[in-house]
Design a protein around this motif. Structure first.
Motif, PDB file in Angstrom:
ATOM      1  N   GLY A 119      52.783  29.560  55.570  1.00  0.00           N
ATOM      2  CA  GLY A 119      51.928  30.733  55.727  1.00  0.00           C
ATOM      3  C   GLY A 119      51.392  31.236  54.397  1.00  0.00           C
ATOM      4  N   MET A 120      52.244  31.206  53.357  1.00  0.00           N
ATOM      5  CA  MET A 120      51.779  31.630  52.027  1.00  0.00           C
ATOM      6  C   MET A 120      50.694  30.698  51.518  1.00  0.00           C
ATOM      7  SD  MET A 120      55.042  33.011  49.829  1.00  0.00           S
ATOM      8  CE  MET A 120      55.819  31.430  49.738  1.00  0.00           C
ATOM      9  N   PHE A 121      50.847  29.403  51.772  1.00  0.00           N
ATOM     10  CA  PHE A 121      49.838  28.439  51.325  1.00  0.00           C
ATOM     11  C   PHE A 121      48.501  28.703  52.010  1.00  0.00           C
ATOM     12  CE2 PHE A 121      47.607  24.391  51.913  1.00  0.00           C
ATOM     13  CZ  PHE A 121      47.352  24.082  50.583  1.00  0.00           C
ATOM     14  N   VAL A 122      48.553  28.872  53.334  1.00  0.00           N
ATOM     15  CA  VAL A 122      47.321  29.135  54.087  1.00  0.00           C
ATOM     16  C   VAL A 122      46.721  30.471  53.643  1.00  0.00           C
ATOM     17  CG1 VAL A 122      46.419  29.656  56.384  1.00  0.00           C
ATOM     18  CG2 VAL A 122      47.963  27.735  56.058  1.00  0.00           C
ATOM     19  N   HIS A 123      47.558  31.477  53.504  1.00  0.00           N
ATOM     20  CA  HIS A 123      47.091  32.800  53.103  1.00  0.00           C
ATOM     21  C   HIS A 123      46.445  32.756  51.722  1.00  0.00           C
ATOM     22  CE1 HIS A 123      48.136  37.121  51.820  1.00  0.00           C
ATOM     23  NE2 HIS A 123      46.938  37.101  52.344  1.00  0.00           N
ATOM     24  N   SER A 124      47.116  32.130  50.767  1.00  0.00           N
ATOM     25  CA  SER A 124      46.555  32.102  49.413  1.00  0.00           C
ATOM     26  C   SER A 124      45.302  31.240  49.340  1.00  0.00           C
ATOM     27  CB  SER A 124      47.603  31.631  48.406  1.00  0.00           C
ATOM     28  OG  SER A 124      48.051  30.344  48.722  1.00  0.00           O
ATOM     29  N   THR A 125      45.276  30.130  50.076  1.00  0.00           N
ATOM     30  CA  THR A 125      44.089  29.270  50.072  1.00  0.00           C
ATOM     31  C   THR A 125      42.902  29.983  50.713  1.00  0.00           C
ATOM     32  OG1 THR A 125      45.508  27.327  50.258  1.00  0.00           O
ATOM     33  CG2 THR A 125      43.192  27.032  50.774  1.00  0.00           C
ATOM     34  N   MET A 126      43.136  30.539  51.896  1.00  0.00           N
ATOM     35  CA  MET A 126      42.047  31.249  52.567  1.00  0.00           C
ATOM     36  C   MET A 126      41.641  32.498  51.794  1.00  0.00           C
ATOM     37  SD  MET A 126      43.103  30.894  56.570  1.00  0.00           S
ATOM     38  CE  MET A 126      41.908  32.094  57.082  1.00  0.00           C
ATOM     39  N   GLY A 127      42.628  33.197  51.245  1.00  0.00           N
ATOM     40  CA  GLY A 127      42.334  34.415  50.501  1.00  0.00           C
ATOM     41  C   GLY A 127      41.508  34.154  49.264  1.00  0.00           C
ATOM     42  N   THR A 128      41.867  33.124  48.511  1.00  0.00           N
ATOM     43  CA  THR A 128      41.089  32.831  47.299  1.00  0.00           C
ATOM     44  C   THR A 128      39.703  32.312  47.648  1.00  0.00           C
ATOM     45  OG1 THR A 128      43.002  31.345  47.003  1.00  0.00           O
ATOM     46  CG2 THR A 128      42.118  32.319  45.075  1.00  0.00           C
ATOM     47  N   THR A 129      39.612  31.522  48.687  1.00  0.00           N
ATOM     48  CA  THR A 129      38.297  31.034  49.120  1.00  0.00           C
ATOM     49  C   THR A 129      37.415  32.193  49.561  1.00  0.00           C
ATOM     50  OG1 THR A 129      39.320  28.974  49.844  1.00  0.00           O
ATOM     51  CG2 THR A 129      37.122  29.454  50.684  1.00  0.00           C
ATOM     52  N   LEU A 130      37.976  33.066  50.385  1.00  0.00           N
ATOM     53  CA  LEU A 130      37.233  34.225  50.856  1.00  0.00           C
ATOM     54  C   LEU A 130      36.841  35.136  49.692  1.00  0.00           C
ATOM     55  CD1 LEU A 130      36.171  35.776  53.317  1.00  0.00           C
ATOM     56  CD2 LEU A 130      38.395  36.891  53.442  1.00  0.00           C
ATOM     57  N   PHE A 131      37.762  35.314  48.772  1.00  0.00           N
ATOM     58  CA  PHE A 131      37.467  36.146  47.602  1.00  0.00           C
ATOM     59  C   PHE A 131      36.327  35.534  46.794  1.00  0.00           C
ATOM     60  CE2 PHE A 131      38.213  37.328  43.139  1.00  0.00           C
ATOM     61  CZ  PHE A 131      38.083  38.702  43.262  1.00  0.00           C
ATOM     62  N   GLY A 132      36.383  34.230  46.581  1.00  0.00           N
ATOM     63  CA  GLY A 132      35.317  33.551  45.830  1.00  0.00           C
ATOM     64  C   GLY A 132      33.974  33.640  46.535  1.00  0.00           C
ATOM     65  N   MET A 133      33.983  33.454  47.848  1.00  0.00           N
ATOM     66  CA  MET A 133      32.728  33.542  48.603  1.00  0.00           C
ATOM     67  C   MET A 133      32.155  34.958  48.553  1.00  0.00           C
ATOM     68  SD  MET A 133      33.452  31.001  51.896  1.00  0.00           S
ATOM     69  CE  MET A 133      33.552  32.378  52.954  1.00  0.00           C
ATOM     70  N   GLN A 134      33.017  35.943  48.710  1.00  0.00           N
ATOM     71  CA  GLN A 134      32.545  37.324  48.663  1.00  0.00           C
ATOM     72  C   GLN A 134      32.026  37.688  47.274  1.00  0.00           C
ATOM     73  OE1 GLN A 134      32.179  39.888  50.936  1.00  0.00           O
ATOM     74  NE2 GLN A 134      32.413  38.200  52.367  1.00  0.00           N
ATOM     75  N   LEU A 135      32.705  37.197  46.260  1.00  0.00           N
ATOM     76  CA  LEU A 135      32.288  37.478  44.891  1.00  0.00           C
ATOM     77  C   LEU A 135      30.954  36.806  44.596  1.00  0.00           C
ATOM     78  CD1 LEU A 135      33.529  39.156  42.687  1.00  0.00           C
ATOM     79  CD2 LEU A 135      34.571  37.109  41.754  1.00  0.00           C
ATOM     80  N   ALA A 136      30.753  35.583  45.107  1.00  0.00           N
ATOM     81  CA  ALA A 136      29.502  34.868  44.869  1.00  0.00           C
ATOM     82  C   ALA A 136      28.334  35.535  45.592  1.00  0.00           C
ATOM     83  CB  ALA A 136      29.633  33.418  45.320  1.00  0.00           C
ATOM     84  N   GLU A 137      28.587  36.120  46.746  1.00  0.00           N
ATOM     85  CA  GLU A 137      27.526  36.737  47.530  1.00  0.00           C
ATOM     86  C   GLU A 137      27.360  38.221  47.242  1.00  0.00           C
ATOM     87  OE1 GLU A 137      28.423  35.985  51.600  1.00  0.00           O
ATOM     88  OE2 GLU A 137      28.342  33.815  51.352  1.00  0.00           O
ATOM     89  N   LEU A 138      28.100  38.729  46.279  1.00  0.00           N
ATOM     90  CA  LEU A 138      28.071  40.150  45.995  1.00  0.00           C
ATOM     91  C   LEU A 138      26.705  40.552  45.442  1.00  0.00           C
ATOM     92  CD1 LEU A 138      30.126  42.442  46.208  1.00  0.00           C
ATOM     93  CD2 LEU A 138      30.623  42.113  43.805  1.00  0.00           C
ATOM     94  N   ALA A 139      26.083  41.462  46.113  1.00  0.00           N
ATOM     95  CA  ALA A 139      24.783  41.966  45.680  1.00  0.00           C
ATOM     96  C   ALA A 139      24.992  43.312  44.989  1.00  0.00           C
ATOM     97  CB  ALA A 139      23.863  42.128  46.881  1.00  0.00           C
ATOM     98  N   TRP A 140      23.969  43.758  44.289  1.00  0.00           N
ATOM     99  CA  TRP A 140      24.081  45.054  43.640  1.00  0.00           C
ATOM    100  C   TRP A 140      23.103  46.009  44.274  1.00  0.00           C
ATOM    101  CZ3 TRP A 140      27.962  46.705  41.057  1.00  0.00           C
ATOM    102  CH2 TRP A 140      27.869  47.941  40.422  1.00  0.00           C
ATOM    103  N   PRO A 141      23.454  47.121  44.714  1.00  0.00           N
ATOM    104  CA  PRO A 141      24.814  47.650  44.787  1.00  0.00           C
ATOM    105  C   PRO A 141      25.569  47.009  45.943  1.00  0.00           C
ATOM    106  CG  PRO A 141      23.297  49.243  45.711  1.00  0.00           C
ATOM    107  CD  PRO A 141      22.467  48.089  45.201  1.00  0.00           C
ATOM    108  N   PRO A 142      26.854  46.753  45.756  1.00  0.00           N
ATOM    109  CA  PRO A 142      27.627  46.090  46.816  1.00  0.00           C
ATOM    110  C   PRO A 142      27.810  47.016  48.011  1.00  0.00           C
ATOM    111  CG  PRO A 142      29.052  46.698  44.988  1.00  0.00           C
ATOM    112  CD  PRO A 142      27.660  47.038  44.574  1.00  0.00           C
TER     113      PRO A 142
END
Length: 142
Positions: free
Chosen positions: A18-41
């Motif tokens: 569960g930690m592996f899935v959580h950390s993998t999905m969490g980092t992927t989701l974080f990266g995707m959200q960070l890449a798509e972050l517009a200003w103002p968010p």
């Protein structure tokens, strides 16, 4: 190894998938959200970023709670409170289903929260109690 050591080892090992899935999905989701972050968010994007970061940070907090439990040294009541808030913020929308993958860890965290809060309260009560007064000794007859 003590009984507490065996219990914590078994629980942490059961949470590894569960930690592996959580950390993998969490980092992927974080990266995707960070890449798509517009200003103002948008508030939704900021909420999602904060929720992902907080949920990922909850694992090290659970590690600290576990280590102090193994040492039989309760933490201040704020630690379990902050850890619980960090762990549950990602479960609020619809992440509770993922908690089933780490159910032993969630139950262990609930136990550790109660143990630390009650232990901290006991320690506070014992340190706040006035020291026992020594009985008066009779004065020497001068």
């Amino acid at each position: 190894m003590s009984g507490r050591g065996v219990v914590s080892l078994l629980i942490w090992l059961s949470c590894v998938p569960g930690m592996f899935v959580h950390s993998t999905m969490g980092t992927t989701l974080f990266g995707m959200q960070l890449a798509e972050l517009a200003w103002p968010p948008s508030w939704q994007s900021l909420w999602l970023l904060c929720a992902v970061l907080a949920s990922l940070a909850a694992w090290p907090m659970l590690g600290v709670l576990t280590l102090r439990w193994l040492e039989n040294r309760p933490l201040h009541w704020r630690w379990p409170l902050v850890g619980t808030l960090m762990a549950t913020c990602w479960m609020l929308p619809r992440g509770w289903i993922f908690a089933l993958f780490v159910a032993p860890g969630v139950l262990f965290a609930a136990y550790l929260c109660a143990w630390h809060v009650l232990g901290w309260r006991r320690a506070e009560r014992s340190s706040a109690a006035p020291p026992r007064a020594e009985p008066e000794r009779p004065a020497d007859g001068l």
